[in-house]
Enzyme design. Structure first.
Site, PDB file in Angstrom:
ATOM      1  N   ASP A  24      22.086 -32.729  -6.019  1.00  0.00           N
ATOM      2  CA  ASP A  24      20.959 -32.515  -6.932  1.00  0.00           C
ATOM      3  C   ASP A  24      21.137 -33.483  -8.109  1.00  0.00           C
ATOM      4  OD1 ASP A  24      19.223 -31.632  -8.900  1.00  0.00           O
ATOM      5  OD2 ASP A  24      19.707 -29.504  -8.629  1.00  0.00           O
TER       6      ASP A  24
ATOM      7  N   ASN B 179       6.113 -40.449 -12.993  1.00  0.00           N
ATOM      8  CA  ASN B 179       4.800 -41.040 -12.722  1.00  0.00           C
ATOM      9  C   ASN B 179       4.342 -41.768 -13.990  1.00  0.00           C
ATOM     10  OD1 ASN B 179       3.391 -39.089 -14.435  1.00  0.00           O
ATOM     11  ND2 ASN B 179       3.887 -37.626 -12.818  1.00  0.00           N
TER      12      ASN B 179
ATOM     13  N   GLY C 179       8.764 -32.464  -7.755  1.00  0.00           N
ATOM     14  CA  GLY C 179       9.949 -33.119  -7.203  1.00  0.00           C
ATOM     15  C   GLY C 179      11.052 -33.326  -8.228  1.00  0.00           C
ATOM     16  N   VAL C 180      11.632 -34.515  -8.206  1.00  0.00           N
ATOM     17  CA  VAL C 180      12.726 -34.861  -9.113  1.00  0.00           C
ATOM     18  C   VAL C 180      12.277 -34.706 -10.570  1.00  0.00           C
ATOM     19  CG1 VAL C 180      14.091 -36.817  -9.941  1.00  0.00           C
ATOM     20  CG2 VAL C 180      13.811 -36.460  -7.506  1.00  0.00           C
ATOM     21  N   ASP C 181      11.095 -35.179 -10.855  1.00  0.00           N
ATOM     22  CA  ASP C 181      10.542 -35.164 -12.211  1.00  0.00           C
ATOM     23  C   ASP C 181      10.532 -33.737 -12.782  1.00  0.00           C
ATOM     24  OD1 ASP C 181       9.377 -36.259 -14.417  1.00  0.00           O
ATOM     25  OD2 ASP C 181       7.463 -36.757 -13.475  1.00  0.00           O
TER      26      ASP C 181
ATOM     27  N   GLY D 242       9.343 -39.140  -1.773  1.00  0.00           N
ATOM     28  CA  GLY D 242       8.838 -37.770  -1.731  1.00  0.00           C
ATOM     29  C   GLY D 242       7.320 -37.800  -1.745  1.00  0.00           C
TER      30      GLY D 242
ATOM     31  N   TYR E 237       5.356 -39.732  -3.108  1.00  0.00           N
ATOM     32  CA  TYR E 237       4.759 -41.076  -3.025  1.00  0.00           C
ATOM     33  C   TYR E 237       4.808 -41.674  -1.623  1.00  0.00           C
ATOM     34  CZ  TYR E 237       3.944 -41.417  -8.087  1.00  0.00           C
ATOM     35  OH  TYR E 237       3.481 -41.237  -9.375  1.00  0.00           O
TER      36      TYR E 237
HETATM   37  P1  ADP Z   1       8.292 -39.765  -5.711  1.00  0.00           P
HETATM   38  O1  ADP Z   1       7.057 -39.245  -6.405  1.00  0.00           O
HETATM   39  O2  ADP Z   1       8.838 -41.045  -6.361  1.00  0.00           O
HETATM   40  O3  ADP Z   1       8.132 -39.876  -4.241  1.00  0.00           O
HETATM   41  P2  ADP Z   1       9.717 -37.207  -5.567  1.00  0.00           P
HETATM   42  O4  ADP Z   1      10.381 -36.523  -6.701  1.00  0.00           O
HETATM   43  O5  ADP Z   1       8.525 -36.566  -4.962  1.00  0.00           O
HETATM   44  O6  ADP Z   1       9.429 -38.697  -6.073  1.00  0.00           O
HETATM   45  O7  ADP Z   1      10.780 -37.431  -4.407  1.00  0.00           O
HETATM   46  C1  ADP Z   1      11.755 -38.436  -4.374  1.00  0.00           C
HETATM   47  C2  ADP Z   1      12.927 -38.005  -3.498  1.00  0.00           C
HETATM   48  O8  ADP Z   1      13.783 -37.141  -4.245  1.00  0.00           O
HETATM   49  C3  ADP Z   1      12.539 -37.228  -2.254  1.00  0.00           C
HETATM   50  O9  ADP Z   1      13.246 -37.793  -1.152  1.00  0.00           O
HETATM   51  C4  ADP Z   1      12.983 -35.798  -2.555  1.00  0.00           C
HETATM   52  O10 ADP Z   1      13.426 -35.147  -1.377  1.00  0.00           O
HETATM   53  C5  ADP Z   1      14.148 -36.004  -3.480  1.00  0.00           C
HETATM   54  N1  ADP Z   1      14.440 -34.908  -4.442  1.00  0.00           N
HETATM   55  C6  ADP Z   1      13.649 -33.874  -4.844  1.00  0.00           C
HETATM   56  N2  ADP Z   1      14.303 -33.104  -5.746  1.00  0.00           N
HETATM   57  C7  ADP Z   1      15.532 -33.674  -5.938  1.00  0.00           C
HETATM   58  C8  ADP Z   1      16.672 -33.360  -6.737  1.00  0.00           C
HETATM   59  N3  ADP Z   1      16.697 -32.287  -7.553  1.00  0.00           N
HETATM   60  N4  ADP Z   1      17.762 -34.184  -6.671  1.00  0.00           N
HETATM   61  C9  ADP Z   1      17.756 -35.258  -5.866  1.00  0.00           C
HETATM   62  N5  ADP Z   1      16.718 -35.614  -5.084  1.00  0.00           N
HETATM   63  C10 ADP Z   1      15.619 -34.828  -5.108  1.00  0.00           C
END
Ligand code: ADP
Length: 180
Positions: A16, A30, A38-40, A125, A127
């Protein structure tokens, strides 16, 4: 899995991003910098409101660019927010924009004296960037950067789930063996 590039380490782990103890972690943000899923979303939830306050002051970020804020309540001192491309068909400059996102994050880290940085898999993710293609760009850009700059000691990719880790490991192996 780890690789040595000069004296620096490139490491791949499953985990994570919000829990990393590197000097900086990178947010797959974004353009509005107002938070998202997601990560954000995970970074803003774990890091608290100071991060969003600074993001709002900064105002926004173009695709492929990067900005920096405090890490708030996170272990990491800084969050570098970068905006990866939304994947359409690969014919809309997506590879170059994804490369820029990694490279500009690393340049910003260097300019702040950051020694250790953790990345998620940007754009793969919401995107929609195909994972293997994105991994190739992420890892090539990182290896090239570490060959050209010795100040960053650690780049860690924090992959969400076994599958993503497996794909990144396969791509790094190919890259280190000189196949790509
Ligand atoms: P984007 O909008 O740039 O695609 P996302 O956040 O939707 O970004 O996803 C980017 C990647 O991060 C995906 O492969 C997702 O599975 C992964 N992800 C989501 N949450 C976490 C986290 N807490 N730590 C690490 N990776 C994550």
């Amino acid at each position: 899995m780890q690789a040595k590039i000069n004296k620096s380490t490139l490491s791949l782990i499953e985990g994570d991003i919000t829990r990393q103890d590197t000097d900086a972690i990178v947010n797959a943000a974004n353009k509005s910098l107002r938070g998202g899923g997601g990560v954000d979303g995970a970074i803003h939830r774990a890091g608290g409101p100071k991060i969003l306050e600074e993001c709002i002051k900064i105002g926004g970020c173009e695709t492929g660019e990067a900005v920096i804020t405090t890490g708030g309540n996170l272990k990491a001192k800084y969050v570098i927010h970068t905006v990866g491309p939304v994947y359409r068909d690969g014919e809309h400059n997506e590879p170059r924009l994804l490369e820029n996102a990694y490279r500009n994050s690393l340049l910003l880290a260097s300019s702040k004296g950051i020694k250790g940085i953790a990345f998620p898999s940007i754009s793969t993710g919401a995107y929609g960037y195909p994972l293997e293609e994105a991994a190739e760009i992420a890892l090539k850009t990182s290896v090239t950067y570490l060959k050209e700059h010795t100040d960053i000691e650690l780049i860690r990719f924090v992959l969400f789930g076994r599958h993503a880790l497996g794909v990144y490991e396969m791509v790094l192996k190919r890259l280190m063996e000189g196949y790509i």
